[in-house]
Every structure is written in structure tokens, then in C-alpha cells.
Design a protein around this motif. Structure first.
Motif, short mmCIF file in Angstrom:
data_model
loop_
_atom_site.label_atom_id
_atom_site.label_comp_id
_atom_site.label_asym_id
_atom_site.label_seq_id
_atom_site.Cartn_x
_atom_site.Cartn_y
_atom_site.Cartn_z
N LYS A 32 0.85 -1.18 0.00
CA LYS A 32 0.00 0.00 0.00
C LYS A 32 0.89 1.24 0.00
CE LYS A 32 -3.80 2.29 2.25
NZ LYS A 32 -4.85 2.25 3.24
N VAL A 33 0.87 1.97 -1.10
CA VAL A 33 1.68 3.18 -1.24
C VAL A 33 1.01 4.35 -0.55
CG1 VAL A 33 2.71 4.79 -2.89
CG2 VAL A 33 2.68 2.34 -3.39
N ASN A 34 -0.30 4.47 -0.77
CA ASN A 34 -1.11 5.49 -0.11
C ASN A 34 -2.57 5.03 -0.16
OD1 ASN A 34 -2.21 6.33 -2.66
ND2 ASN A 34 -0.45 7.67 -2.97
N ASP A 35 -3.51 5.90 0.18
CA ASP A 35 -4.92 5.50 0.21
C ASP A 35 -5.50 5.18 -1.16
OD1 ASP A 35 -5.09 5.67 2.96
OD2 ASP A 35 -5.81 7.74 2.94
N GLU A 36 -4.83 5.61 -2.22
CA GLU A 36 -5.34 5.39 -3.57
C GLU A 36 -4.55 4.36 -4.38
OE1 GLU A 36 -5.41 9.21 -5.40
OE2 GLU A 36 -6.93 10.00 -4.03
N ILE A 37 -3.33 4.06 -3.97
CA ILE A 37 -2.47 3.20 -4.77
C ILE A 37 -1.97 2.01 -3.95
CG2 ILE A 37 -0.30 3.04 -6.05
CD1 ILE A 37 -0.61 6.06 -6.62
#
Length: 69
Positions: free
Chosen positions: A52-57
Motif C-alpha cells: 500500500k503506497v497510499n490511500d489510492e495506490i
């Protein structure tokens, strides 16, 4: 891959790019994780590792399944 061309990859090299056959004609390209990239072999069984890179990616990477047998 031994050079990180973007800042995100600077601490992730070296890694091998692999094409994983998911069956029924579906294939995915991805980076290896948790292995020596020089040990990649044709026919290795791989399993997905999610980052999980961030909440979108969220990225899909691959590591050897069952020790890479």
C-alpha cells in the motif's frame, strides 16, 4: 533492475521484473520482492505481495511461493 530511475525506487533496487502466468491467458508483469533477483528462473511459482503506497495506490509485487520450487 539495478538503478532506481524515480525516487520511489531508490531503496528498492535491485529487483527482477517477472511475467507471472495466472492461468487462462492472463499474465501480469511485476517486480520481485523478498528474493535475490539473480535467482529468478523460468517456471518458478510466485505469489502476490501487496504494497500500500497510499490511500489510492496499492502495488502488486511477486515473491517465490514455497521457496521458489
Amino acid at each position: 533492475v539495478y538503478r532506481g530511475f524515480f525516487p520511489y525506487f531508490k531503496d528498492k533496487v535491485p529487483y527482477a521484473l517477472v511475467v507471472v502466468d495466472l492461468g487462462e491467458g492472463v499474465r501480469m508483469l511485476g517486480n520481485t520482492r523478498e528474493m535475490d533477483p539473480t535467482q529468478v528462473r523460468v517456471g518458478m511459482k510466485m505469489e502476490a505481495v501487496f504494497e500500500k503506497v497510499n490511500d489510492e495506490i496499492t502495488l502488486v509485487h511477486w515473491k517465490p511461493a514455497d521457496g521458489g520450487a
